[in-house]
Design a protein around this motif. Structure first.
Motif, PDB file in Angstrom:
ATOM      1  N   GLU A   1      -3.593   6.167  -1.263  1.00 46.25           N
ATOM      2  CA  GLU A   1      -3.491   6.029  -2.674  1.00 46.25           C
ATOM      3  C   GLU A   1      -4.059   4.670  -3.237  1.00 46.25           C
ATOM      4  O   GLU A   1      -3.498   3.817  -2.859  1.00 46.25           O
ATOM      5  N   GLU A   2      -5.179   4.927  -3.976  1.00 49.74           N
ATOM      6  CA  GLU A   2      -5.874   3.429  -4.591  1.00 49.74           C
ATOM      7  C   GLU A   2      -4.814   2.850  -5.374  1.00 49.74           C
ATOM      8  O   GLU A   2      -4.125   3.275  -6.211  1.00 49.74           O
TER       9      GLU A   2
ATOM     10  N   TYR B   1       0.853  -1.161  -0.076  1.00 45.50           N
ATOM     11  CA  TYR B   1      -0.143   0.059  -0.214  1.00 45.50           C
ATOM     12  C   TYR B   1       0.827   1.304  -0.060  1.00 45.50           C
ATOM     13  O   TYR B   1       1.878   1.122   0.307  1.00 45.50           O
TER      14      TYR B   1
ATOM     15  N   GLU C   1      -7.239  -3.089   2.597  1.00 42.09           N
ATOM     16  CA  GLU C   1      -7.276  -1.688   2.308  1.00 42.09           C
ATOM     17  C   GLU C   1      -7.852  -0.906   3.478  1.00 42.09           C
ATOM     18  O   GLU C   1      -7.564   0.096   4.004  1.00 42.09           O
TER      19      GLU C   1
END
Length: 209
Positions: A205-206, A83, A171
Protein backbone atom coordinates in the motif's frame (compact mmCIF):
# COMPACT_ATOMS: atom_id res chain seq x y z
CA UNK A 1 52.50 47.40 27.08
CA UNK A 2 54.47 44.83 29.16
CA UNK A 3 52.73 42.99 31.91
CA UNK A 4 53.29 44.23 35.52
CA UNK A 5 56.41 42.65 37.07
CA UNK A 6 58.10 41.73 33.78
CA UNK A 7 60.41 44.83 33.70
CA UNK A 8 61.48 44.22 37.30
CA UNK A 9 62.50 40.64 36.48
CA UNK A 10 64.54 41.76 33.47
CA UNK A 11 66.25 44.58 35.44
CA UNK A 12 67.21 42.13 38.16
CA UNK A 13 68.60 39.77 35.53
CA UNK A 14 70.65 42.68 34.01
CA UNK A 15 72.38 43.22 37.38
CA UNK A 16 73.13 39.53 37.96
CA UNK A 17 76.81 38.33 37.85
CA UNK A 18 76.49 36.48 34.53
CA UNK A 19 75.33 39.67 32.74
CA UNK A 20 77.98 42.07 34.12
CA UNK A 21 80.83 42.61 31.72
CA UNK A 22 78.74 42.06 28.54
CA UNK A 23 78.27 44.77 25.89
CA UNK A 24 75.60 47.19 27.33
CA UNK A 25 74.24 48.05 23.87
CA UNK A 26 73.85 44.40 22.97
CA UNK A 27 72.14 43.62 26.27
CA UNK A 28 69.81 46.63 25.84
CA UNK A 29 68.82 45.39 22.38
CA UNK A 30 68.29 41.82 23.62
CA UNK A 31 66.13 43.08 26.47
CA UNK A 32 63.87 44.98 24.07
CA UNK A 33 63.55 41.93 21.84
CA UNK A 34 62.56 39.78 24.84
CA UNK A 35 60.06 42.42 25.96
CA UNK A 36 58.51 42.57 22.50
CA UNK A 37 58.18 38.79 22.31
CA UNK A 38 56.63 38.59 25.76
CA UNK A 39 54.12 41.32 24.95
CA UNK A 40 53.18 39.50 21.73
CA UNK A 41 52.86 35.96 23.07
CA UNK A 42 51.86 36.23 26.73
CA UNK A 43 48.08 35.73 27.31
CA UNK A 44 47.44 39.33 28.16
CA UNK A 45 44.34 40.98 26.80
CA UNK A 46 42.37 44.12 27.34
CA UNK A 47 38.73 44.17 28.42
CA UNK A 48 37.53 44.53 24.84
CA UNK A 49 39.69 41.61 23.72
CA UNK A 50 38.38 39.42 26.52
CA UNK A 51 34.84 40.39 25.60
CA UNK A 52 35.56 39.60 21.97
CA UNK A 53 36.99 36.22 22.87
CA UNK A 54 33.95 35.40 24.98
CA UNK A 55 31.72 36.29 22.05
CA UNK A 56 33.72 34.03 19.73
CA UNK A 57 33.58 31.14 22.24
CA UNK A 58 29.84 31.67 22.70
CA UNK A 59 29.27 31.61 18.95
CA UNK A 60 31.33 28.43 18.60
CA UNK A 61 29.34 26.74 21.37
CA UNK A 62 26.09 27.72 19.62
CA UNK A 63 27.34 26.33 16.32
CA UNK A 64 28.33 23.08 18.05
CA UNK A 65 24.91 22.72 19.72
CA UNK A 66 23.11 23.34 16.42
CA UNK A 67 25.34 20.75 14.73
CA UNK A 68 24.61 18.14 17.42
CA UNK A 69 20.86 18.80 17.17
CA UNK A 70 21.07 18.45 13.40
CA UNK A 71 22.75 15.05 13.74
CA UNK A 72 20.06 13.94 16.20
CA UNK A 73 17.29 15.03 13.85
CA UNK A 74 18.92 13.17 10.95
CA UNK A 75 19.40 10.03 13.09
CA UNK A 76 15.78 10.10 14.24
CA UNK A 77 14.31 10.85 10.84
CA UNK A 78 16.25 7.93 9.35
CA UNK A 79 14.23 5.60 11.63
CA UNK A 80 10.80 7.15 10.99
CA UNK A 81 9.93 4.86 8.11
CA UNK A 82 6.96 2.48 8.06
CA UNK A 83 5.28 0.36 5.41
CA UNK A 84 2.10 -1.61 5.08
CA UNK A 85 0.72 -4.50 3.02
CA UNK A 86 -3.01 -5.12 2.87
CA UNK A 87 -5.59 -7.44 1.38
CA UNK A 88 -9.32 -8.11 1.59
CA UNK A 89 -11.72 -10.96 0.96
CA UNK A 90 -15.47 -11.24 1.36
CA UNK A 91 -15.14 -11.79 5.09
CA UNK A 92 -11.73 -10.48 6.17
CA UNK A 93 -9.44 -7.46 5.95
CA UNK A 94 -5.84 -8.35 6.80
CA UNK A 95 -2.73 -6.19 6.97
CA UNK A 96 0.96 -6.50 7.73
CA UNK A 97 2.63 -3.40 9.16
CA UNK A 98 6.42 -3.05 9.04
CA UNK A 99 8.04 -0.61 11.47
CA UNK A 100 11.56 -0.11 12.90
CA UNK A 101 12.59 -2.17 15.90
CA UNK A 102 15.67 -1.19 17.98
CA UNK A 103 16.68 -4.78 18.73
CA UNK A 104 15.75 -6.64 15.55
CA UNK A 105 15.90 -4.03 12.80
CA UNK A 106 12.19 -4.30 12.00
CA UNK A 107 8.91 -5.56 13.41
CA UNK A 108 6.22 -7.24 11.30
CA UNK A 109 2.74 -7.02 12.82
CA UNK A 110 -0.10 -9.11 11.37
CA UNK A 111 -3.62 -7.79 11.97
CA UNK A 112 -7.12 -8.84 10.97
CA UNK A 113 -10.56 -7.27 10.87
CA UNK A 114 -13.91 -9.04 10.39
CA UNK A 115 -16.05 -7.64 7.56
CA UNK A 116 -19.25 -9.66 8.06
CA UNK A 117 -21.78 -10.03 10.86
CA UNK A 118 -21.18 -13.78 11.18
CA UNK A 119 -20.27 -14.86 14.70
CA UNK A 120 -16.88 -16.56 14.86
CA UNK A 121 -15.88 -19.07 17.53
CA UNK A 122 -12.36 -19.83 16.28
CA UNK A 123 -9.83 -18.37 13.86
CA UNK A 124 -6.83 -20.26 12.54
CA UNK A 125 -4.29 -18.38 10.47
CA UNK A 126 -1.29 -19.30 8.36
CA UNK A 127 0.77 -16.30 7.30
CA UNK A 128 3.53 -16.78 4.74
CA UNK A 129 5.60 -13.64 5.32
CA UNK A 130 8.37 -14.52 2.85
CA UNK A 131 9.44 -17.74 1.13
CA UNK A 132 11.47 -18.60 4.26
CA UNK A 133 9.30 -17.18 7.05
CA UNK A 134 5.88 -18.39 8.18
CA UNK A 135 3.69 -17.76 11.18
CA UNK A 136 0.63 -19.71 12.26
CA UNK A 137 -1.67 -19.89 15.23
CA UNK A 138 -5.25 -19.78 16.41
CA UNK A 139 -7.50 -17.51 18.46
CA UNK A 140 -10.57 -18.79 20.27
CA UNK A 141 -13.63 -16.58 20.70
CA UNK A 142 -12.03 -13.58 18.99
CA UNK A 143 -13.38 -10.16 19.88
CA UNK A 144 -13.53 -7.62 17.06
CA UNK A 145 -13.96 -4.01 17.99
CA UNK A 146 -13.95 -1.06 15.62
CA UNK A 147 -10.35 -1.67 14.49
CA UNK A 148 -7.96 -4.50 13.79
CA UNK A 149 -7.09 -7.38 16.06
CA UNK A 150 -3.41 -8.38 16.26
CA UNK A 151 -2.73 -11.92 15.10
CA UNK A 152 1.05 -12.05 15.60
CA UNK A 153 4.33 -10.13 15.67
CA UNK A 154 7.40 -11.28 13.74
CA UNK A 155 10.96 -10.14 13.00
CA UNK A 156 13.56 -10.64 10.24
CA UNK A 157 14.94 -14.17 10.59
CA UNK A 158 18.49 -13.58 9.27
CA UNK A 159 21.31 -11.32 10.43
CA UNK A 160 21.72 -9.76 6.99
CA UNK A 161 18.03 -8.84 6.89
CA UNK A 162 18.23 -7.30 10.36
CA UNK A 163 21.18 -5.13 9.34
CA UNK A 164 19.37 -4.04 6.18
CA UNK A 165 16.36 -2.85 8.17
CA UNK A 166 18.57 -1.20 10.82
CA UNK A 167 19.95 1.10 8.12
CA UNK A 168 16.46 1.96 6.85
CA UNK A 169 14.76 0.66 3.72
CA UNK A 170 13.12 2.29 0.72
CA UNK A 171 9.82 1.33 -0.90
CA UNK A 172 11.63 -0.59 -3.63
CA UNK A 173 13.74 -2.48 -1.10
CA UNK A 174 10.69 -3.45 0.97
CA UNK A 175 8.90 -4.70 -2.15
CA UNK A 176 11.93 -6.78 -3.16
CA UNK A 177 12.24 -8.18 0.36
CA UNK A 178 8.67 -9.54 0.42
CA UNK A 179 8.32 -10.32 -3.28
CA UNK A 180 4.98 -12.10 -3.85
CA UNK A 181 4.27 -12.20 -0.12
CA UNK A 182 2.75 -11.85 2.43
CA UNK A 183 -0.10 -14.34 1.87
CA UNK A 184 -2.60 -15.19 4.59
CA UNK A 185 -4.78 -18.25 4.81
CA UNK A 186 -7.64 -17.67 7.23
CA UNK A 187 -9.75 -20.59 8.48
CA UNK A 188 -12.61 -19.98 10.88
CA UNK A 189 -15.46 -21.82 12.56
CA UNK A 190 -18.78 -20.07 13.09
CA UNK A 191 -21.31 -20.64 15.87
CA UNK A 192 -23.06 -23.33 13.76
CA UNK A 193 -19.83 -25.31 13.64
CA UNK A 194 -19.22 -24.65 9.95
CA UNK A 195 -15.57 -24.40 8.95
CA UNK A 196 -14.66 -21.99 6.18
CA UNK A 197 -11.37 -20.89 4.65
CA UNK A 198 -10.04 -18.04 2.50
CA UNK A 199 -6.60 -17.28 1.09
CA UNK A 200 -5.76 -13.59 0.91
CA UNK A 201 -2.67 -12.24 -0.89
CA UNK A 202 -1.46 -8.90 0.42
CA UNK A 203 -0.32 -6.00 -1.77
CA UNK A 204 1.95 -3.09 -0.97
CA UNK A 205 0.00 0.00 0.00
CA UNK A 206 1.44 3.32 -1.07
CA UNK A 207 2.19 5.59 1.92
CA UNK A 208 -0.40 8.29 2.47
CA UNK A 209 0.91 11.78 1.76
Amino acid sequence: MAQPGLQTVLDARAQSPEVIGQNPQRHHLSRHIILSLCIHFLPYSSGNERKGRKTIVFKRVNVFIVFVLFLLVVACSSNEWSYRFGGKSENWDVVTEITPDPDNGARFVGKISHLSEEHVNLIKYEAAMTNTSRREGKIENPVFHSGYMILFQDFPNTESARKKFENGVTEEEIKQFFGDYPVYKITWINDQGDEKSETIPLKFEEPKQ
